[in-house]
Design a protein around this motif. Structure first.
Motif, short mmCIF file in Angstrom:
data_model
loop_
_atom_site.label_atom_id
_atom_site.label_comp_id
_atom_site.label_asym_id
_atom_site.label_seq_id
_atom_site.Cartn_x
_atom_site.Cartn_y
_atom_site.Cartn_z
N THR A 164 0.83 -1.21 0.00
CA THR A 164 0.00 0.00 0.00
C THR A 164 0.86 1.26 0.00
O THR A 164 0.61 2.20 -0.77
CB THR A 164 -0.93 0.01 1.23
OG1 THR A 164 -1.74 -1.15 1.21
CG2 THR A 164 -1.80 1.24 1.24
N ILE A 191 -4.56 -2.65 -7.47
CA ILE A 191 -4.43 -1.87 -6.24
C ILE A 191 -3.04 -2.05 -5.64
O ILE A 191 -2.42 -1.11 -5.16
CB ILE A 191 -5.50 -2.30 -5.22
CG1 ILE A 191 -6.89 -2.07 -5.79
CG2 ILE A 191 -5.32 -1.56 -3.89
CD1 ILE A 191 -8.01 -2.60 -4.91
N PHE A 192 -2.54 -3.27 -5.68
CA PHE A 192 -1.27 -3.58 -5.04
C PHE A 192 -0.21 -3.87 -6.11
O PHE A 192 -0.51 -4.26 -7.22
CB PHE A 192 -1.43 -4.79 -4.12
CG PHE A 192 -2.60 -4.66 -3.16
CD1 PHE A 192 -2.58 -3.71 -2.16
CD2 PHE A 192 -3.70 -5.48 -3.30
CE1 PHE A 192 -3.65 -3.59 -1.30
CE2 PHE A 192 -4.77 -5.36 -2.44
CZ PHE A 192 -4.75 -4.41 -1.43
N ASP A 244 -5.86 4.85 7.28
CA ASP A 244 -6.13 3.87 6.22
C ASP A 244 -6.95 4.49 5.10
O ASP A 244 -6.73 4.20 3.90
CB ASP A 244 -6.87 2.67 6.79
CG ASP A 244 -5.92 1.66 7.42
OD1 ASP A 244 -4.72 1.96 7.49
OD2 ASP A 244 -6.38 0.58 7.83
N ALA A 248 -5.97 4.77 1.19
CA ALA A 248 -6.86 4.30 0.13
C ALA A 248 -7.14 5.40 -0.87
O ALA A 248 -7.18 5.17 -2.09
CB ALA A 248 -8.17 3.80 0.75
N ILE A 251 -3.98 5.88 -3.09
CA ILE A 251 -3.82 4.81 -4.08
C ILE A 251 -4.82 4.98 -5.21
O ILE A 251 -4.47 4.87 -6.41
CB ILE A 251 -3.98 3.44 -3.41
CG1 ILE A 251 -2.80 3.17 -2.48
CG2 ILE A 251 -4.10 2.33 -4.44
CD1 ILE A 251 -2.95 1.90 -1.67
N ASP A 252 -6.07 5.23 -4.85
CA ASP A 252 -7.10 5.37 -5.89
C ASP A 252 -6.82 6.59 -6.77
O ASP A 252 -7.07 6.57 -7.99
CB ASP A 252 -8.48 5.47 -5.24
CG ASP A 252 -9.60 5.29 -6.24
OD1 ASP A 252 -9.55 4.31 -7.03
OD2 ASP A 252 -10.52 6.12 -6.26
N ASN A 276 -12.19 0.86 -5.69
CA ASN A 276 -10.83 0.66 -5.21
C ASN A 276 -10.63 1.25 -3.81
O ASN A 276 -9.92 0.69 -2.96
CB ASN A 276 -9.82 1.29 -6.18
CG ASN A 276 -9.75 0.53 -7.50
OD1 ASN A 276 -10.01 -0.67 -7.54
ND2 ASN A 276 -9.42 1.23 -8.58
N VAL A 280 -9.40 -1.15 -0.61
CA VAL A 280 -8.21 -0.93 0.20
C VAL A 280 -8.57 -0.90 1.68
O VAL A 280 -7.88 -1.50 2.53
CB VAL A 280 -7.50 0.38 -0.20
CG1 VAL A 280 -6.34 0.68 0.75
CG2 VAL A 280 -6.99 0.28 -1.64
N GLY A 284 -7.34 -3.79 4.26
CA GLY A 284 -6.42 -3.26 5.26
C GLY A 284 -7.03 -3.13 6.64
O GLY A 284 -6.63 -3.82 7.57
#
Length: 414
Positions: A164, A191-192, A244, A248, A251-252, A276, A280, A284
């Motif tokens: 992440t 995502i990963f 978290d 998320a 990342i998105d 997404n 996450v 997570g």
């Protein structure tokens, strides 16, 4: 003999039967304009008789001879109002006394018994421990199961947060597009990035340090103790959820920017509408909560292996209960003091109302003046007659004795 007849005649003519009747019915009251004149008149009619003087003094004291301005209806209404207030205060007093008795005779003894039972429970636990009879409930199957799950989840969290953090801060969008080949859409939407966290790179130092940081966050809630423990844990979990959610979001957002760069994404983007973002959080934060729960179960099962720790834990819990019982007993004792103060306050109030009631029926100050005025008139007749000198001394003694018995002090005759 003639003097005796005159005395008898005087007493009969002074309405003794009428006064006696008024005393019985409490409705026929003699009203006078001047107590001094009335005393002089009655002294003459009774020839200064000392017994008659005492009779009239009692009639005046008992309210059967009053001033002509005396308002009986108003006095009765005020008296009834005061009597009603006195009864209300007495009822309040009885209620407070009853509440006080319940605390003293029921609630405090019950709490004392609870405390005794808890102390006996501590003694039983200690006795079972000494005799190696204490049941801990330890199950080896559960212990190894919880331990295995905790280890697996710990490894998962380390790699999850490593991936992440790498995807959020270190993944190169240009390099990803160049090396994706025919699987561009699938690679970009991932995502990963496991390749990123397995290939040696200086960035992995920060990546894995950050991952272990998140791993440590999963253990901290189980070390929190003291007051407001639940509130502190809830606040800590909320803070972790926010972190978290930020990861998320990052990342998105990176995925969206890469898609736009590759020409397969739209310009408009709302993170709360993206799957997404929630994936996450699910992979997570939920895994983080499950890990914490498994870690707690593992520690509890491990503690059961040690009877001394179980005994001490149970004893500490019982001592906390005893502390609560003691606090409740102290609270009851404070309530008893408060209720006793209320009782004393109500008694004082009742006493004041009783005094007001007595003053309403016959005002002591006014009554004393009336008696004094009556005796001044009575003595004026005695002073004007030389034939009844002995009666003068006897009347003086009766008046002094009467006033001392009823008023403690003798009113001035001046």
């Amino acid at each position: 003999m003639e003097a005796l007849k005159n005395k008898t005649k005087g007493i009969n003519s002074s309405k003794p039967e009428e006064a006696q009747k008024s005393k019985q019915t409490n409705s026929n009251i003699t009203r006078v304009k001047s107590f001094s004149n009335y005393g002089h008149l009655q002294s003459g009619l009774n020839r200064g008789d000392a017994t008659s003087l005492k009779t009239f003094l009692n009639w005046i004291k008992d309210g059967f001879v009053v001033d002509e301005n005396y308002n009986e209806q108003e006095t009765n209404e005020k008296r009834k109002s005061l009597e009603a207030k006195i009864e209300d205060k007495k009822d309040d007093k009885q209620k407070v006394i009853a509440e006080k008795k319940v605390i003293e005779q029921v609630q405090i003894p019950n709490k004392n018994q609870d405390r005794t039972n808890l102390n006996n429970s501590i003694a039983d636990i200690q006795n079972d421990l000494d005799n190696e009879m204490l049941e801990t409930g330890f199950q080896s199957t559960n212990y190894y199961l919880y331990t295995g799950l905790t280890i697996v989840l710990a490894v998962y969290l380390i790699f999850f947060y490593a991936s992440t953090i790498y995807s959020a801060f270190f993944r190169s969008a240009g390099l990803l597009v160049e090396t994706s080949g025919d699987d561009l859409a699938m690679v970009i939407g991932s995502i990963f990035d496991m390749n990123g966290i397995l290939n040696p790179s200086p960035n992995l130092i920060i990546v894995y340090l950050g991952s272990f940081l998140f791993f440590a966050l999963g253990i901290i809630p189980h070390t929190i103790k003291g007051s407001y423990r639940t509130l502190k844990i809830a606040g800590f979990l909320l803070g972790t959820l926010i972190v978290d959610a930020l990861l998320a979001y990052k990342i998105d957002k990176s995925i969206h920017e890469i898609k736009v760069m590759a020409g397969i994404g739209e310009e408009n983007w709302d993170f709360w509408a993206s799957e997404n973002f929630y994936l996450v959080l699910a992979f997570g934060y939920l895994a983080y909560l499950v890990f914490g729960y498994m870690y707690q179960l593992m520690n509890e099962e491990k503690t059961k292996k040690n009877p001394k720790k179980i005994a001490q834990r149970n004893i500490n819990l019982i001592r906390e209960q005893i502390k609560e019982v003691n606090q409740m007993i102290n609270k009851y004792e404070e309530q008893i003091v408060e209720l006793q103060s209320k009782v004393e306050m109500l008694e004082s109030r009742i006493g004041l109302l009783m005094k007001s009631l007595n003053d309403t029926m016959i005002n002591p100050e006014v009554l004393s003046k009336s008696l004094n005025s009556f005796y001044i008139g009575w003595r004026q007749f005695l002073n004007g007659s030389s034939e009844i000198g002995a009666e003068k001394v006897e009347c003086e003694n009766i008046y002094k004795t009467f006033m001392e018995e009823n008023f403690k002090t003798i009113s001035s005759l001046n």
